[in-house]
Design a protein around this motif. Structure first.
Motif, PDB file in Angstrom:
ATOM      1  N   ARG A 123      -3.122  12.126   0.279  1.00  0.00           N
ATOM      2  CA  ARG A 123      -3.653  10.678   0.224  1.00  0.00           C
ATOM      3  C   ARG A 123      -2.685   9.957   1.365  1.00  0.00           C
ATOM      4  O   ARG A 123      -3.082   9.141   2.061  1.00  0.00           O
ATOM      5  CB  ARG A 123      -3.964   9.978  -1.091  1.00  0.00           C
ATOM      6  CG  ARG A 123      -4.966   8.922  -0.869  1.00  0.00           C
ATOM      7  CD  ARG A 123      -5.324   8.466  -2.368  1.00  0.00           C
ATOM      8  NE  ARG A 123      -4.434   7.300  -2.844  1.00  0.00           N
ATOM      9  CZ  ARG A 123      -4.262   7.022  -4.149  1.00  0.00           C
ATOM     10  NH1 ARG A 123      -4.169   7.833  -5.049  1.00  0.00           N
ATOM     11  NH2 ARG A 123      -3.577   5.918  -4.220  1.00  0.00           N
ATOM     12  N   LEU A 124      -1.468   9.909   1.014  1.00  0.00           N
ATOM     13  CA  LEU A 124      -0.533   9.211   1.860  1.00  0.00           C
ATOM     14  C   LEU A 124      -0.570   9.738   3.335  1.00  0.00           C
ATOM     15  O   LEU A 124      -0.641   8.681   4.238  1.00  0.00           O
ATOM     16  CB  LEU A 124       1.054   9.289   1.425  1.00  0.00           C
ATOM     17  CG  LEU A 124       2.261   8.421   2.120  1.00  0.00           C
ATOM     18  CD1 LEU A 124       3.212   8.182   0.966  1.00  0.00           C
ATOM     19  CD2 LEU A 124       2.642   8.971   3.137  1.00  0.00           C
ATOM     20  N   GLU A 151      -1.799   6.615   9.011  1.00  0.00           N
ATOM     21  CA  GLU A 151      -2.275   6.178  10.468  1.00  0.00           C
ATOM     22  C   GLU A 151      -3.027   5.254  10.437  1.00  0.00           C
ATOM     23  O   GLU A 151      -2.812   3.947  11.112  1.00  0.00           O
ATOM     24  CB  GLU A 151      -3.295   7.471  11.038  1.00  0.00           C
ATOM     25  CG  GLU A 151      -3.321   7.028  12.380  1.00  0.00           C
ATOM     26  CD  GLU A 151      -2.302   6.721  13.301  1.00  0.00           C
ATOM     27  OE1 GLU A 151      -2.350   5.912  14.132  1.00  0.00           O
ATOM     28  OE2 GLU A 151      -1.161   7.410  12.919  1.00  0.00           O
ATOM     29  N   PRO A 152      -4.103   4.541   9.385  1.00  0.00           N
ATOM     30  CA  PRO A 152      -4.856   3.666   9.377  1.00  0.00           C
ATOM     31  C   PRO A 152      -3.901   2.247   9.193  1.00  0.00           C
ATOM     32  O   PRO A 152      -4.232   1.418   9.577  1.00  0.00           O
ATOM     33  CB  PRO A 152      -5.923   3.742   8.557  1.00  0.00           C
ATOM     34  CG  PRO A 152      -6.289   5.277   8.326  1.00  0.00           C
ATOM     35  CD  PRO A 152      -4.927   5.763   8.570  1.00  0.00           C
ATOM     36  N   LEU A 153      -2.892   2.637   8.035  1.00  0.00           N
ATOM     37  CA  LEU A 153      -1.978   1.545   7.846  1.00  0.00           C
ATOM     38  C   LEU A 153      -1.237   1.307   9.074  1.00  0.00           C
ATOM     39  O   LEU A 153      -0.746   0.010   9.401  1.00  0.00           O
ATOM     40  CB  LEU A 153      -1.167   1.922   6.794  1.00  0.00           C
ATOM     41  CG  LEU A 153      -1.496   1.909   5.196  1.00  0.00           C
ATOM     42  CD1 LEU A 153      -0.812   2.629   4.340  1.00  0.00           C
ATOM     43  CD2 LEU A 153      -1.761   0.469   4.937  1.00  0.00           C
ATOM     44  N   THR A 169       6.039  10.031   5.607  1.00  0.00           N
ATOM     45  CA  THR A 169       5.205  11.096   5.607  1.00  0.00           C
ATOM     46  C   THR A 169       5.774  12.480   5.702  1.00  0.00           C
ATOM     47  O   THR A 169       5.191  13.400   5.068  1.00  0.00           O
ATOM     48  CB  THR A 169       3.851  10.902   6.692  1.00  0.00           C
ATOM     49  OG1 THR A 169       4.597  10.849   7.950  1.00  0.00           O
ATOM     50  CG2 THR A 169       3.136   9.643   6.550  1.00  0.00           C
ATOM     51  N   MET A 226      -3.285  10.943   4.631  1.00  0.00           N
ATOM     52  CA  MET A 226      -4.614  10.369   5.055  1.00  0.00           C
ATOM     53  C   MET A 226      -4.510   8.917   5.503  1.00  0.00           C
ATOM     54  O   MET A 226      -5.055   8.647   6.457  1.00  0.00           O
ATOM     55  CB  MET A 226      -5.568  10.664   4.180  1.00  0.00           C
ATOM     56  CG  MET A 226      -7.084  10.460   4.590  1.00  0.00           C
ATOM     57  SD  MET A 226      -8.265  11.147   3.355  1.00  0.00           S
ATOM     58  CE  MET A 226      -7.693   9.816   1.945  1.00  0.00           C
ATOM     59  N   GLU A 227      -3.849   8.072   4.725  1.00  0.00           N
ATOM     60  CA  GLU A 227      -3.901   6.507   4.890  1.00  0.00           C
ATOM     61  C   GLU A 227      -2.887   6.276   5.800  1.00  0.00           C
ATOM     62  O   GLU A 227      -2.909   4.949   6.051  1.00  0.00           O
ATOM     63  CB  GLU A 227      -3.702   6.024   3.407  1.00  0.00           C
ATOM     64  CG  GLU A 227      -5.078   6.267   2.659  1.00  0.00           C
ATOM     65  CD  GLU A 227      -5.042   5.516   1.353  1.00  0.00           C
ATOM     66  OE1 GLU A 227      -4.545   4.302   1.422  1.00  0.00           O
ATOM     67  OE2 GLU A 227      -5.621   5.986   0.134  1.00  0.00           O
ATOM     68  N   ARG A 256       0.950  -1.284  -0.103  1.00  0.00           N
ATOM     69  CA  ARG A 256       0.113  -0.053  -0.280  1.00  0.00           C
ATOM     70  C   ARG A 256       0.736   1.110  -0.005  1.00  0.00           C
ATOM     71  O   ARG A 256       0.466   2.237  -0.753  1.00  0.00           O
ATOM     72  CB  ARG A 256      -0.983  -0.091   1.338  1.00  0.00           C
ATOM     73  CG  ARG A 256      -1.968   1.177   1.035  1.00  0.00           C
ATOM     74  CD  ARG A 256      -2.942   0.842  -0.057  1.00  0.00           C
ATOM     75  NE  ARG A 256      -3.726   2.002  -0.220  1.00  0.00           N
ATOM     76  CZ  ARG A 256      -4.052   2.635  -1.202  1.00  0.00           C
ATOM     77  NH1 ARG A 256      -3.560   2.325  -2.429  1.00  0.00           N
ATOM     78  NH2 ARG A 256      -4.792   3.617  -1.364  1.00  0.00           N
ATOM     79  N   LEU A 281       0.994   4.402  -2.828  1.00  0.00           N
ATOM     80  CA  LEU A 281       0.757   5.678  -2.543  1.00  0.00           C
ATOM     81  C   LEU A 281       2.042   6.378  -2.980  1.00  0.00           C
ATOM     82  O   LEU A 281       1.895   7.545  -3.310  1.00  0.00           O
ATOM     83  CB  LEU A 281       0.561   5.967  -0.968  1.00  0.00           C
ATOM     84  CG  LEU A 281      -0.898   5.195  -0.411  1.00  0.00           C
ATOM     85  CD1 LEU A 281      -0.658   5.090   1.042  1.00  0.00           C
ATOM     86  CD2 LEU A 281      -1.920   5.987  -1.039  1.00  0.00           C
TER      87      LEU A 281
END
Length: 134
Positions: free
Chosen positions: A19-20, A25-27, A74, A22-23, A7, A11
């Protein structure tokens, strides 16, 4: 770990910092939860003298290293340094993924050996039991 790295690679290839970010933390949460579950499962497994003593410490190393690697990625993405993001993924995150894959193989091998041994023990007990019952 494979999904995590895959993933992040996707990204990074898209070069979409928003987008990176945003995604990320869930990753991070998902992969750390997977590591926590694996650590818990291995911690509660019966102690076997043949079990590799490096498995749990290695999981802890991965668990400790991932958040800082993700934070660096990030930060680099936010600054638009996509070359550095790709290098970080290749040189820092990929080795952690490889380490995790090696651990999975070791644990699977050990579990297979234990399962085969258990099956042999069950067969021995059956032979003894049925031999006594005759």
């Amino acid at each position: 770990m494979l999904a995590f790295h895959g993933r992040l690679d996707g990204l990074a290839d898209a070069e979409d910092a928003d987008r990176l970010l945003m995604e990320a933390e869930p990753l991070r949460t998902a992969v750390l939860e997977d590591i926590r579950r694996a650590t818990s499962a291995l911690s509660f497994a019966p102690l076997d003298p043949r079990r590799d003593p490096a498995v749990l410490p290695t999981l802890h190393v991965i668990q400790s290293a991932l958040p800082s690697e993700l934070e660096a990625i990030t930060t680099l993405a936010a600054s638009g340094d996509w070359r550095a993001v790709h290098l970080r993924l290749a040189n820092q995150v990929r080795p952690l993924e490889d380490l995790a894959s090696d651990l999975v193989e070791k644990v699977e091998h050990q579990a297979g050996e234990q399962q085969a041994e258990a099956v042999l023990n069950i067969r021995r007990v059956r032979r003894l039991f049925f031999g006594l019952c005759r």
